[in-house]
Design a protein around this motif. Sequence first.
Motif, PDB file in Angstrom:
ATOM      1  N   GLU A 220     -37.988  -9.391  -1.548  1.00 39.03           N
ATOM      2  CA  GLU A 220     -37.501  -8.904  -0.253  1.00 39.03           C
ATOM      3  C   GLU A 220     -36.014  -8.571  -0.280  1.00 39.03           C
ATOM      4  O   GLU A 220     -35.569  -7.623   0.360  1.00 39.03           O
ATOM      5  N   PHE A 221     -35.249  -9.362  -1.026  1.00 43.73           N
ATOM      6  CA  PHE A 221     -33.797  -9.192  -1.054  1.00 43.73           C
ATOM      7  C   PHE A 221     -33.295  -8.574  -2.363  1.00 43.73           C
ATOM      8  O   PHE A 221     -32.138  -8.751  -2.735  1.00 43.73           O
ATOM      9  N   ASN A 222     -34.199  -7.888  -3.075  1.00 43.73           N
ATOM     10  CA  ASN A 222     -33.802  -7.174  -4.283  1.00 43.73           C
ATOM     11  C   ASN A 222     -33.158  -8.095  -5.320  1.00 43.73           C
ATOM     12  O   ASN A 222     -32.136  -7.770  -5.910  1.00 43.73           O
ATOM     13  N   ARG A 223     -33.743  -9.260  -5.485  1.00 39.07           N
ATOM     14  CA  ARG A 223     -33.344 -10.249  -6.499  1.00 39.07           C
ATOM     15  C   ARG A 223     -31.916 -10.773  -6.303  1.00 39.07           C
ATOM     16  O   ARG A 223     -31.271 -11.206  -7.254  1.00 39.07           O
ATOM     17  N   LYS A 224     -31.441 -10.741  -5.051  1.00 41.58           N
ATOM     18  CA  LYS A 224     -30.121 -11.289  -4.741  1.00 41.58           C
ATOM     19  C   LYS A 224     -30.192 -12.132  -3.474  1.00 41.58           C
ATOM     20  O   LYS A 224     -30.888 -11.789  -2.526  1.00 41.58           O
ATOM     21  N   LEU A 225     -29.449 -13.235  -3.471  1.00 40.78           N
ATOM     22  CA  LEU A 225     -29.422 -14.127  -2.313  1.00 40.78           C
ATOM     23  C   LEU A 225     -28.000 -14.645  -2.138  1.00 40.78           C
ATOM     24  O   LEU A 225     -27.398 -15.153  -3.080  1.00 40.78           O
ATOM     25  N   ASN A 226     -27.459 -14.510  -0.936  1.00 39.59           N
ATOM     26  CA  ASN A 226     -26.090 -14.954  -0.672  1.00 39.59           C
ATOM     27  C   ASN A 226     -26.018 -16.384  -0.149  1.00 39.59           C
ATOM     28  O   ASN A 226     -25.068 -17.108  -0.422  1.00 39.59           O
ATOM     29  N   ILE A 227     -27.022 -16.781   0.633  1.00 38.52           N
ATOM     30  CA  ILE A 227     -26.973 -18.086   1.295  1.00 38.52           C
ATOM     31  C   ILE A 227     -28.327 -18.779   1.175  1.00 38.52           C
ATOM     32  O   ILE A 227     -29.369 -18.171   1.421  1.00 38.52           O
ATOM     33  N   LEU A 228     -28.282 -20.055   0.824  1.00 38.59           N
ATOM     34  CA  LEU A 228     -29.486 -20.887   0.818  1.00 38.59           C
ATOM     35  C   LEU A 228     -29.214 -22.107   1.696  1.00 38.59           C
ATOM     36  O   LEU A 228     -28.260 -22.850   1.464  1.00 38.59           O
ATOM     37  N   ILE A 229     -30.046 -22.307   2.711  1.00 45.65           N
ATOM     38  CA  ILE A 229     -29.922 -23.461   3.593  1.00 45.65           C
ATOM     39  C   ILE A 229     -31.103 -24.394   3.334  1.00 45.65           C
ATOM     40  O   ILE A 229     -32.248 -24.035   3.583  1.00 45.65           O
ATOM     41  N   ASN A 230     -30.829 -25.581   2.833  1.00 43.98           N
ATOM     42  CA  ASN A 230     -31.872 -26.589   2.627  1.00 43.98           C
ATOM     43  C   ASN A 230     -31.831 -27.565   3.802  1.00 43.98           C
ATOM     44  O   ASN A 230     -30.875 -28.323   3.957  1.00 43.98           O
ATOM     45  N   ASN A 231     -32.883 -27.546   4.610  1.00 43.49           N
ATOM     46  CA  ASN A 231     -32.890 -28.386   5.806  1.00 43.49           C
ATOM     47  C   ASN A 231     -34.257 -29.028   5.992  1.00 43.49           C
ATOM     48  O   ASN A 231     -34.845 -28.974   7.067  1.00 43.49           O
ATOM     49  N   VAL A 232     -34.766 -29.633   4.954  1.00 44.94           N
ATOM     50  CA  VAL A 232     -36.063 -30.293   5.011  1.00 44.94           C
ATOM     51  C   VAL A 232     -35.848 -31.791   4.853  1.00 44.94           C
ATOM     52  O   VAL A 232     -35.155 -32.239   3.941  1.00 44.94           O
ATOM     53  N   GLY A 233     -36.420 -32.577   5.743  1.00 37.41           N
ATOM     54  CA  GLY A 233     -36.253 -34.020   5.639  1.00 37.41           C
ATOM     55  C   GLY A 233     -37.225 -34.762   6.534  1.00 37.41           C
ATOM     56  O   GLY A 233     -37.765 -34.209   7.492  1.00 37.41           O
TER      57      GLY A 233
END
Length: 237
Positions: free
Chosen positions: A107-120
């Motif tokens: 979806e993002f053409n193999r690039k990602l600027n931000i990753l938010i991990n919010n699982v708990g």
Amino acid sequence: MNIPSRRFKDDLKCTKWLSCVNDLCKSKWILPVGFRSQASYCNAIRHAIVEELAGLGASVHTCSRTETELNKCLLEWKAKGFQVTGSVCDVSSQAQREKLLKIVSCEFNRKLNILINNVGTNVAKLVSVYTVDEVSFLMSKNFESAYNVSILAHPLLKASGAGSIVFLSSTVGVTPVFHDEKGMETIITRAPNGEPKEVSSVVAFLCLPAASYITGQIIYVDGRMTLNDLFFPTNKS
């Protein structure tokens, strides 16, 4: 030819300086065009984070274990004009984590600027009486899921040239459980109830160019719970 007074010249210098500062601030406090973000799950805080980043112009992909909840959120965001997509995923499953990152990569053409991990999550009893299985369950949900998603996302973050990872946890997930009304009353009295947007704004700040020199920090957004030792009170007697 009228010669400006010294004061007017100073005013011109000040105006030019303020203009430069304003332009600089704009560049620091706005997400660059084309920023891509991936946020895990869709509860109140995650919902606020998605809206915060999408409102700043980021394209966001989020996920949830519940398809009905996810679709409801996506329709709401579409109506607001946000660029948000989503997929069903339980990030405690390695197979589903891999599938999620493949979707994000395409979806993002193999690039990602931000990753938010919010699982708990948490087991509502004292840590001292956790079973081995409960400890394993908590580690899988609260640590391993975020770690493995980050590992899978690393190539995409690196390819963007401007990757940020934000990990979120809850005081509920790492503190003893109060079984008495007095303990809970103390928390309610000494710490105000927070709003999801008060967390999402901090997350968004950490993803902005203005926060580029902040790394590896633990930031408490808990209405002074930690400051007042509400969860880990010291014995002062």
